[in-house]
Design an enzyme around this catalytic site. Structure first.
Site, PDB file in Angstrom:
ATOM      1  N   ASP A 114     -30.594 -19.595 -12.085  1.00  0.00           N
ATOM      2  CA  ASP A 114     -29.939 -18.345 -11.691  1.00  0.00           C
ATOM      3  C   ASP A 114     -30.325 -18.126 -10.237  1.00  0.00           C
ATOM      4  O   ASP A 114     -31.316 -17.470  -9.931  1.00  0.00           O
ATOM      5  CB  ASP A 114     -30.403 -17.200 -12.588  1.00  0.00           C
ATOM      6  CG  ASP A 114     -29.654 -15.913 -12.316  1.00  0.00           C
ATOM      7  OD1 ASP A 114     -28.442 -15.980 -12.048  1.00  0.00           O
ATOM      8  OD2 ASP A 114     -30.290 -14.836 -12.357  1.00  0.00           O
ATOM      9  N   CYS A 124     -24.894 -14.034  -8.857  1.00  0.00           N
ATOM     10  CA  CYS A 124     -24.265 -12.717  -9.028  1.00  0.00           C
ATOM     11  C   CYS A 124     -23.555 -12.351  -7.731  1.00  0.00           C
ATOM     12  O   CYS A 124     -23.732 -11.269  -7.180  1.00  0.00           O
ATOM     13  CB  CYS A 124     -25.304 -11.656  -9.426  1.00  0.00           C
ATOM     14  SG  CYS A 124     -26.690 -11.494  -8.282  1.00  0.00           S
ATOM     15  N   GLU A 141     -41.080 -18.465 -11.033  1.00  0.00           N
ATOM     16  CA  GLU A 141     -40.607 -17.561  -9.984  1.00  0.00           C
ATOM     17  C   GLU A 141     -41.441 -17.804  -8.739  1.00  0.00           C
ATOM     18  O   GLU A 141     -42.676 -17.777  -8.785  1.00  0.00           O
ATOM     19  CB  GLU A 141     -40.726 -16.112 -10.431  1.00  0.00           C
ATOM     20  CG  GLU A 141     -40.417 -15.099  -9.356  1.00  0.00           C
ATOM     21  CD  GLU A 141     -39.031 -15.254  -8.738  1.00  0.00           C
ATOM     22  OE1 GLU A 141     -38.927 -15.195  -7.493  1.00  0.00           O
ATOM     23  OE2 GLU A 141     -38.056 -15.446  -9.507  1.00  0.00           O
TER      24      GLU A 141
END
Length: 485
Positions: free
Chosen positions: A178, A231, A133
């Site tokens: 993602d 998303c 991350e």
């Protein structure tokens, strides 16, 4: 909820007659779900013991919807890592990677950790999972969730994709991206995503996604699998991003796989201008055909938020899975690594750990001991970590303090009840477990005086943390930063 005018106009064009149903969905509360941590217990065991009102998520074998009144985040089982609270549509992505035990897998944009923990369950504690991350605060949350779920073979990093690509060229068997996106699929669930939306932000996300995908492609082995997900509903970030990536990386193709019937196919027509004019007609037709193999999760068609996913396969022969001692590119074997820790400090740390383990444990976790300052870890394999920002190098065993070893909370959560010689069982609905999670010491049961030493505290049979028994008192070693008010 007031939606941006430009967003509404585009969605009307995309959905046509289905737009009213899509719009109506914003009046409903988001669906709530959790995913059972099958590294600790089976879904059947969880269902038998659960006090929650559960019903299955059709596309996730370990996923269950729960009611708002259940509040599983407040239950002691959450602190013991028996489940992960996760948006139901988000559970659909990680299984597309088809992770296998013994592989090298990278979750490149991993925070807060839902998909990382899914990958870890599929790997069954075998192999190497690198969870990265780029944002420091979010990386700390990721590391905390890896710890809570008892994952032993994950290395958590806080790096740029570019730096990882320089260090790990053609290294990973599977990579999950993602990607950071405009978050349109989360408008119903996260107000901040709605407030931050703009057409310019969508375009900025597209540029960022292409950079990340380019770096991911460098790190993937021939024959490897790259799962891309967002998303958002924005075609530029979904079909468009995949089309642009395929144009720049002809060694990749979209893998056609069978998915849940609730999922919809991607729309090739929405690739827009992502395919340059200089691409041959044959190549263009191939890309457009393959875009129909991508997936969209529409909130008006299922019980979840909006998502997009594509499974991309790299040309070449996938590597044969090897045992760690055969994998020369990773350096030493586990067995050799455990015995060749160099230097006085490392040797002393290893001795203190072995003394602790001999007194406290019935089974030693596997891995290669590595000392970072005063912190002792078990690496899943030898890795070139020097110069990288590493938050968690495999399983954190504990801290070396003035010639004594203090076990970590991560070690407690990675164990099973039978792995410890001394345990203190507590019930999930008892006042004792609440006292323990608040950091309070516990008195020994009046019927006996427990043996002195480090003791694994259990909630309904599952490790929740450490205590240190001395006479009739169990001194609390639950981490101060996690204690409940």
């Amino acid at each position: 909820m007031r939606l941006p005018e430009e967003f509404e106009k585009r969605m009307k064009e995309m959905l046509g007659d289905e737009y009213p149903a899509f719009l109506e969905g914003f009046q409903h509360e988001p669906f709530l779900a959790l995913r059972v941590n099958t590294c600790k217990l089976s879904t059947q065991e969880f269902q038998k013991m659960s006090p929650f009102s559960l019903r299955p998520v059709s596309w996730a074998a370990e996923g269950f919807y729960y009611e708002k009144t259940d509040r599983p985040g407040k239950h002691p089982w959450h602190e013991a890592g028996l489940y992960y609270i996760q948006e139901p549509s988000a559970m659909a992505v990680a299984p597309l990677a088809e992770a296998q035990p013994g592989e090298r897998i990278l979750d490149l944009c991993a925070a807060p950790g839902g998909k990382t923990t899914q990958l870890a369950m599929a790997m069954k504690g075998k192999g190497l999972l690198v969870s990265n991350e780029i944002h420091p605060a979010r990386a700390r949350i990721l590391s905390s969730n890896v710890e809570r779920m008892g994952i032993t073979h994950a290395v958590v990093t806080n790096e740029t994709p570019k730096k990882l690509a320089e260090r790990f060229p053609a290294f990973f068997d599977r990579i999950l991206v993602d990607a950071p996106c405009s978050g349109e699929g989360m408008f119903r669930k996260e107000e901040q995503a709605l407030l931050q939306w703009s057409a310019e932000n969508v375009r900025m996300c597209v540029r960022r996604q292409q950079e990340i995908l380019d770096q991911a492609a460098e790190m993937l082995r021939p024959g490897g699998v790259l799962v891309y997900s967002t998303c958002t509903f924005a075609p530029e970030e979904d079909e468009g991003s995949v089309a642009a990536f395929l144009c720049g990386h002809p060694e990749f193709s979209v893998k056609k796989i069978q998915a849940c019937e609730s999922f919809s196919s991607g729309n090739p027509a929405w690739a827009g201008e992502a395919i340059p004019e200089n691409v041959s007609q044959e190549e263009k037709e191939r890309i457009l055909q393959e875009l129909s193999y991508t997936f969209r999760l529409w909130p008006q068609r299922l019980e979840g938020e909006g998502h997009f996913a594509a499974v991309l396969q790299k040309d070449g022969e996938a590597r044969r899975l090897r045992k760690p001692e055969e994998d020369l590119s990773l350096g030493q074997s586990r067995k050799k690594g455990a015995r060749t820790a160099g230097g006085t400090a490392e040797a002393q740390a290893l001795k203190l750990w072995e003394d602790f383990a001999r007194d406290t444990l019935t089974r030693l976790p596997e891995g290669i001991p590595a000392l970072f300052g005063e912190q002792l870890f078990l690496l899943p394999c030898v890795l070139p970590l020097s110069g990288l920002k590493v938050l968690r190098a495999g399983l954190h065993l504990g801290t070396i303090k003035k010639n004594r070893f203090e076990p970590s909370h991560a070690l407690a959560l990675a164990l099973r009840a039978e792995d410890a010689k001394r345990v203190r069982p507590l019930l999930g609905d008892s006042t004792e477990i609440k006292s323990y999670l608040r950091g309070e010491s516990l008195e020994a049961p009046s019927s006996h005086t427990p043996e002195k030493g480090w003791t694994l505290v259990l909630v309904d049979g599952y490790p929740a943390g450490w205590g240190k028994q001395s006479g009739g008192t169990l001194k609390n070693h639950y981490p101060k930063g996690l204690r409940l008010n």
